[in-house]
Write a protein that holds these residues in place. Structure first.
Motif, PDB file in Angstrom:
ATOM      1  N   ASP A  43       0.833  -1.205   0.000  1.00 21.53           N
ATOM      2  CA  ASP A  43       0.000   0.000   0.000  1.00 21.53           C
ATOM      3  C   ASP A  43       0.868   1.256   0.000  1.00 21.53           C
ATOM      4  N   ARG A  44       1.903   1.265   0.820  1.00 15.80           N
ATOM      5  CA  ARG A  44       2.775   2.441   0.886  1.00 15.80           C
ATOM      6  C   ARG A  44       3.509   2.644  -0.436  1.00 15.80           C
ATOM      7  N   ASN A  45       3.914   1.552  -1.072  1.00 13.06           N
ATOM      8  CA  ASN A  45       4.567   1.666  -2.373  1.00 13.06           C
ATOM      9  C   ASN A  45       3.611   2.198  -3.434  1.00 13.06           C
ATOM     10  N   ASP A  46       2.332   1.826  -3.314  1.00 11.87           N
ATOM     11  CA  ASP A  46       1.330   2.248  -4.298  1.00 11.87           C
ATOM     12  C   ASP A  46       0.853   3.682  -4.086  1.00 11.87           C
ATOM     13  N   ALA A  47       1.184   4.265  -2.956  1.00 14.77           N
ATOM     14  CA  ALA A  47       0.685   5.604  -2.630  1.00 14.77           C
ATOM     15  C   ALA A  47       1.559   6.686  -3.252  1.00 14.77           C
ATOM     16  N   HIS A  48       1.786   6.585  -4.557  1.00 15.42           N
ATOM     17  CA  HIS A  48       2.644   7.542  -5.241  1.00 15.42           C
ATOM     18  C   HIS A  48       1.800   8.571  -5.984  1.00 15.42           C
ATOM     19  N   THR A  49       2.472   9.495  -6.645  1.00 14.56           N
ATOM     20  CA  THR A  49       1.745  10.603  -7.271  1.00 14.56           C
ATOM     21  C   THR A  49       0.875  10.136  -8.438  1.00 14.56           C
ATOM     22  N   LEU A  50       1.279   9.070  -9.129  1.00 18.14           N
ATOM     23  CA  LEU A  50       0.436   8.574 -10.219  1.00 18.14           C
ATOM     24  C   LEU A  50      -0.902   8.087  -9.684  1.00 18.14           C
ATOM     25  N   THR A  51      -0.883   7.390  -8.549  1.00 14.79           N
ATOM     26  CA  THR A  51      -2.126   6.963  -7.901  1.00 14.79           C
ATOM     27  C   THR A  51      -2.998   8.166  -7.593  1.00 14.79           C
ATOM     28  N   LEU A  52      -2.382   9.204  -7.051  1.00 20.03           N
ATOM     29  CA  LEU A  52      -3.135  10.408  -6.696  1.00 20.03           C
ATOM     30  C   LEU A  52      -3.733  11.052  -7.940  1.00 20.03           C
ATOM     31  N   ARG A  53      -2.952  11.143  -9.009  1.00 23.29           N
ATOM     32  CA  ARG A  53      -3.462  11.773 -10.234  1.00 23.29           C
ATOM     33  C   ARG A  53      -4.632  10.987 -10.808  1.00 23.29           C
ATOM     34  N   ARG A  54      -4.529   9.663 -10.805  1.00 23.93           N
ATOM     35  CA  ARG A  54      -5.643   8.849 -11.291  1.00 23.93           C
ATOM     36  C   ARG A  54      -6.893   9.076 -10.453  1.00 23.93           C
ATOM     37  N   ALA A  55      -6.713   9.120  -9.143  1.00 24.66           N
ATOM     38  CA  ALA A  55      -7.857   9.308  -8.243  1.00 24.66           C
ATOM     39  C   ALA A  55      -8.490  10.679  -8.440  1.00 24.66           C
ATOM     40  N   LEU A  56      -7.656  11.717  -8.554  1.00 22.88           N
ATOM     41  CA  LEU A  56      -8.192  13.069  -8.729  1.00 22.88           C
ATOM     42  C   LEU A  56      -8.937  13.190 -10.056  1.00 22.88           C
ATOM     43  N   ALA A  57      -8.388  12.576 -11.104  1.00 16.44           N
ATOM     44  CA  ALA A  57      -9.060  12.628 -12.406  1.00 16.44           C
ATOM     45  C   ALA A  57     -10.402  11.912 -12.349  1.00 16.44           C
ATOM     46  N   TYR A  58     -10.447  10.773 -11.671  1.00 13.79           N
ATOM     47  CA  TYR A  58     -11.706  10.025 -11.568  1.00 13.79           C
ATOM     48  C   TYR A  58     -12.744  10.833 -10.785  1.00 13.79           C
ATOM     49  N   ILE A  59     -12.333  11.442  -9.701  1.00 22.30           N
ATOM     50  CA  ILE A  59     -13.253  12.260  -8.914  1.00 22.30           C
ATOM     51  C   ILE A  59     -13.785  13.426  -9.750  1.00 22.30           C
ATOM     52  N   ASP A  60     -12.896  14.108 -10.478  1.00 26.99           N
ATOM     53  CA  ASP A  60     -13.329  15.233 -11.302  1.00 26.99           C
ATOM     54  C   ASP A  60     -14.333  14.795 -12.360  1.00 26.99           C
ATOM     55  N   ASP A  61     -14.122  13.612 -12.937  1.00 32.94           N
ATOM     56  CA  ASP A  61     -14.991  13.142 -14.026  1.00 32.94           C
ATOM     57  C   ASP A  61     -16.308  12.551 -13.539  1.00 32.94           C
ATOM     58  N   HIS A  62     -16.356  12.148 -12.272  1.00 31.44           N
ATOM     59  CA  HIS A  62     -17.531  11.413 -11.788  1.00 31.44           C
ATOM     60  C   HIS A  62     -18.156  12.025 -10.535  1.00 31.44           C
TER      61      HIS A  62
END
Length: 316
Positions: free
Chosen positions: A204-223
């Motif tokens: 989980d800590r390894n996955d908590a990088h900026t790409l994860t954040l960008r994907r999440a922010l884009a999904y929130i903005d779109d949905h």
């Protein structure tokens, strides 16, 4: 999504109603005079809150409900509530799980007034990660882990019943329904011991990088206009719920839920600025459209973000 009322002094009608409203069951009572059963249900998809009042002593044997069912006793006693390995009695102020979703249970109500909150089991998985085995999140005890946790959960259930479920307009708003169900599920997990993962592991800590954040922010903005869950956002970012939460905490010092609320507040702001007051549109209706069902909290959040009350934006 509707209300339901039952009021009867007939035991056979009561048994039939309870079997249809909950699960197949049998009830028993030694007399037939002076009895009265009153039940009121407020419901939305995946959640119901019932107020039940039995002015007599009645035994019950209930087949599995298939839902997470919590009882909160106001008056009287629920005695000898029994399911596999557990036998307990609940009095005024107690809140407890009547039985795991997959198990039958039995007991007695003794001149009892209480509420029963039922929620679909999948709601827990919308706000938390399952066990490493992949099994669904489940509660592992029938009583809350502390009096403070019990009080907070009871307050939330009361708020949900009195402020959301009883308002036909609010309980028809998809974002309010979704947010309320998620808040309830998170509060149940906060109050009861459970099987969900609670700490981010190394992956989980390894996955908590900026790409994860960008994907999440884009999904929130779109949905943001849809009734999305934390689990939906995590899936879109290709990580676990814990990794998603860790990423938001690490990079934004926030949470996915808080960011989603902020994005929806921004949409409400744009709608208020674009609305024509002459059409009869109100601050309350726009707030509800974006998932805000408490006018005072919406106004406070709006003023903190934009420096004015929402009514000012609507009329300028």
């Amino acid at each position: 999504m509707n209300s339901l009322v039952f009021d009867s002094n007939d035991l056979s009608l009561t048994e039939d109603f309870l079997s249809r409203a909950y699960s197949r069951l049998r009830i028993g009572h030694s007399g037939t005079s002076g009895i009265r059963t009153r039940i009121r249900r407020e419901a939305m998809p995946s959640v119901t809150v019932d107020e039940l009042d039995f002015n007599y002593e009645m035994s019950y044997e209930v087949e599995p409900l298939g839902k997470i069912t919590l009882c909160t006793v106001h008056e009287g006693t629920i005695a000898d509530n029994t399911f596999h390995g557990v036998k307990d009695t609940y009095g005024p102020g107690d809140i407890a799980v009547l039985a795991p979703p997959e198990q039958p249970y039995s007991g007695r109500v003794c001149s009892t007034r209480y509420n029963a909150m039922m929620m679909d089991t999948y709601l827990l998985n919308q706000v938390a990660d399952a066990e490493p085995s992949g099994a669904p999140v489940r509660l592992t005890a029938h009583r809350p882990h502390s009096p403070a946790a019990a009080r907070q959960l009871k307050c939330l259930i009361t708020h949900l019943r009195d402020q959301v479920l009883c308002d036909p307009l609010l309980r028809e708003e998809p974002l309010i329904v979704s947010a309320s169900a998620q808040m309830l599920a998170a509060s149940v997990l906060a109050a009861f011991p459970h099987s969900a993962r609670t700490d981010a592991n190394a992956q989980d800590r390894n996955d908590a990088h900026t790409l994860t954040l960008r994907r999440a922010l884009a999904y929130i903005d779109d949905h943001a206009q849809e009734p999305i869950t934390i689990a939906d956002i995590a899936a879109a970012a290709h990580v676990t719920v814990r990794a998603l939460q860790y990423a938001f905490r690490r990079h934004l010092d926030s949470t996915p839920t808080a960011h989603l609320r902020w994005v929806r507040l921004a949409h409400a702001h744009r709608d208020l600025r674009a609305a024509d007051p002459g059409t009869g549109i109100t601050v309350t209706s726009i707030a509800a459209r974006w998932g805000f069902h408490q006018p005072s909290r919406f106004a406070a959040a709006y003023r903190a973000a934009y420096g004015v009350l929402p009514s000012h934006s609507l009329h300028t």
